[in-house]
Design a protein around this motif. Structure first.
Motif, PDB file in Angstrom:
ATOM      1  N   GLU A  19     -16.493  70.572  29.253  1.00  0.00           N
ATOM      2  CA  GLU A  19     -16.825  71.976  29.017  1.00  0.00           C
ATOM      3  C   GLU A  19     -17.921  72.443  29.979  1.00  0.00           C
ATOM      4  O   GLU A  19     -17.876  73.567  30.465  1.00  0.00           O
ATOM      5  N   LYS A  20     -18.860  71.559  30.234  1.00  0.00           N
ATOM      6  CA  LYS A  20     -19.930  71.895  31.174  1.00  0.00           C
ATOM      7  C   LYS A  20     -19.348  72.140  32.561  1.00  0.00           C
ATOM      8  O   LYS A  20     -19.682  73.131  33.220  1.00  0.00           O
ATOM      9  N   SER A  21     -18.461  71.234  32.987  1.00  0.00           N
ATOM     10  CA  SER A  21     -17.822  71.405  34.295  1.00  0.00           C
ATOM     11  C   SER A  21     -16.991  72.677  34.334  1.00  0.00           C
ATOM     12  O   SER A  21     -17.034  73.427  35.319  1.00  0.00           O
ATOM     13  N   ASN A  22     -16.226  72.912  33.259  1.00  0.00           N
ATOM     14  CA  ASN A  22     -15.417  74.135  33.192  1.00  0.00           C
ATOM     15  C   ASN A  22     -16.296  75.375  33.223  1.00  0.00           C
ATOM     16  O   ASN A  22     -15.965  76.358  33.899  1.00  0.00           O
ATOM     17  N   LEU A  23     -17.413  75.325  32.492  1.00  0.00           N
ATOM     18  CA  LEU A  23     -18.314  76.473  32.473  1.00  0.00           C
ATOM     19  C   LEU A  23     -18.929  76.703  33.849  1.00  0.00           C
ATOM     20  O   LEU A  23     -18.999  77.845  34.323  1.00  0.00           O
ATOM     21  N   ILE A  24     -19.338  75.629  34.502  1.00  0.00           N
ATOM     22  CA  ILE A  24     -19.909  75.758  35.852  1.00  0.00           C
ATOM     23  C   ILE A  24     -18.854  76.308  36.807  1.00  0.00           C
ATOM     24  O   ILE A  24     -19.135  77.215  37.596  1.00  0.00           O
TER      25      ILE A  24
END
Length: 187
Positions: A109-114
């Motif tokens: 999710e962090k990667s997707n958000l970034i």
């Protein structure tokens, strides 16, 4: 005191054939006394011994029953403990799995958000540049229109001030001639 012991000693010398008396010979009287006491105890003690035996049997049965119940309870508690341990191991494994999955989900999710933030920033940068270009073109067009309007007003003012009827007719004829030439070229 001497008279008391003398009286007992004198009783021992009486003949036992026709009278009652104390036998002071300990070795002869103890087995007789013991047998009498045991006989009386056996005769009267049978009921006591039977009831004592029944009490002991009942107590023994209750103790055995309590031991069996305790063993059954212990087995049940052991089974429940094993079930609880199995459930605990299962829950711990699920918690570890959730933890691992949660961390990987969080990282994903962090990667997707970034990534989505980066893409959004790129889009915003593109929109900003397009808006700036559009506003520059619009401002440029407005400036051109104003310059054109001012030039036109200046030319009209100059024409109006220096134009007389003859000059006006020559200009109209020249424009009609240019328009006629353009229509021939287009056809």
């Amino acid at each position: 005191m001497k008279t008391v012991t003398d009286s007992f000693l004198s009783l021992g010398y009486w003949s036992s054939a026709g009278s009652f008396g104390f036998n002071t010979d300990i070795l002869a009287t103890n087995p007789i006394n013991l047998s009498v006491v045991l006989g009386v105890l056996i005769f009267f003690g049978k009921g006591v011994l039977l009831s004592l035996s029944d009490l002991l049997d009942n107590r023994k049965q209750r103790i055995l029953k309590t031991i069996r119940n305790s063993e059954e309870l212990r087995r049940g508690a052991t089974e429940q403990l094993e079930k609880a341990r199995a459930r605990l191991r299962k829950v711990e494994m699920e918690a570890d799995q959730f933890r691992v999955n949660g961390y990987s989900d969080i990282e994903r999710e962090k990667s997707n958000l970034i990534y989505s933030t980066y893409k959004t920033l790129e889009q915003l940068e593109i929109y900003k540049n397009e808006t700036i270009n559009f506003e520059q073109q619009r401002a440029s067009n407005q400036v051109r229109q104003r310059v054109f309007q001012q030039a036109l007003q200046g030319a009209l003012g100059t024409l109006n001030s220096s134009l007389n009827n003859e000059l006006h007719l020559r200009t109209i004829n020249a424009n009609i001639g240019m328009f006629g030439t353009l229509t021939e070229i287009i056809d």
